[in-house]
Design a protein around this motif. Structure first.
Motif: not given
Length: 132
Positions: A31-40, A77-85
Motif C-alpha cells: 500500500l505504501e508503494r501503491m500510494e507513491q505510484i498513484m501520486r505520480n 491509468s491509476l489501475k493499469g500503472v499500479s498493477s503493472r508496477r
C-alpha cells in the motif's frame, strides 16, 4: 478552490478499487508503494491525490482534479500503472493473478464529494484497517 485559466473549480472524487475476486493481496508495504505510484499518476494528469488508504483487498482515494480530466481515463491509468508496477516490483503478487491475470476488478466506485464535508471523508479513509 483552484483557479484555472478561465475558471475556478473545486472538484473532488472518492474512488474505490477492489482486487479481482476480492483476494486479500496487499500488505502495508504494498500500500505504501501503491500510494507513491498513484501520486505520480495523478501528477501526470495534473490532479492531486489528497488522501489514500486501503485494506488487504481494496483501496480508497480522494482525488482533486481539474475539469479537463475525464475520471474514466484517470481511473484506467491509476489501475493499469499500479498493477503493472506492483507486478514488476513485487513478484510474489503473481500468485494472486493465476485465475484472471489481473490485479484489479474491472469495476470501480466513484462518488463526487460534496454532500459530506471533506474532513469527514478524510477521517473515514484514514480509519481504514491497513494491514501491517
Amino acid at each position: 478552490m483552484t483557479t484555472g485559466r478561465n475558471c475556478v473549480f473545486a472538484l473532488n472524487a472518492h474512488l474505490v478499487f477492489v482486487t479481482k475476486f476480492r483476494n486479500r493481496v496487499f500488505t502495508g508495504i504494498h500500500l505504501e508503494r501503491m500510494e507513491q505510484i498513484m501520486r505520480n499518476v495523478c501528477a501526470d494528469f495534473e490532479c492531486e491525490l489528497a488522501e489514500f488508504n486501503g485494506e488487504s483487498n481494496h483501496v480508497h482515494l480522494l482525488v482533486d482534479f481539474p475539469p479537463k480530466v475525464a475520471l474514466s481515463h484517470l481511473v484506467n491509468s491509476l489501475k493499469g500503472v499500479s498493477s503493472r508496477r506492483l507486478r514488476q516490483e513485487f513478484p510474489e503478487l503473481a500468485r494472486h493473478y493465476y485465475r484472471a491475470n489481473k490485479l484489479w476488478s474491472g469495476s470501480y466506485f466513484t462518488g463526487s464529494v460534496g454532500g459530506a464535508p471533506i474532513s469527514v471523508l478524510r477521517q473515514y479513509i484514514e480509519q481504514q484497517n491497513r494491514p501491517v
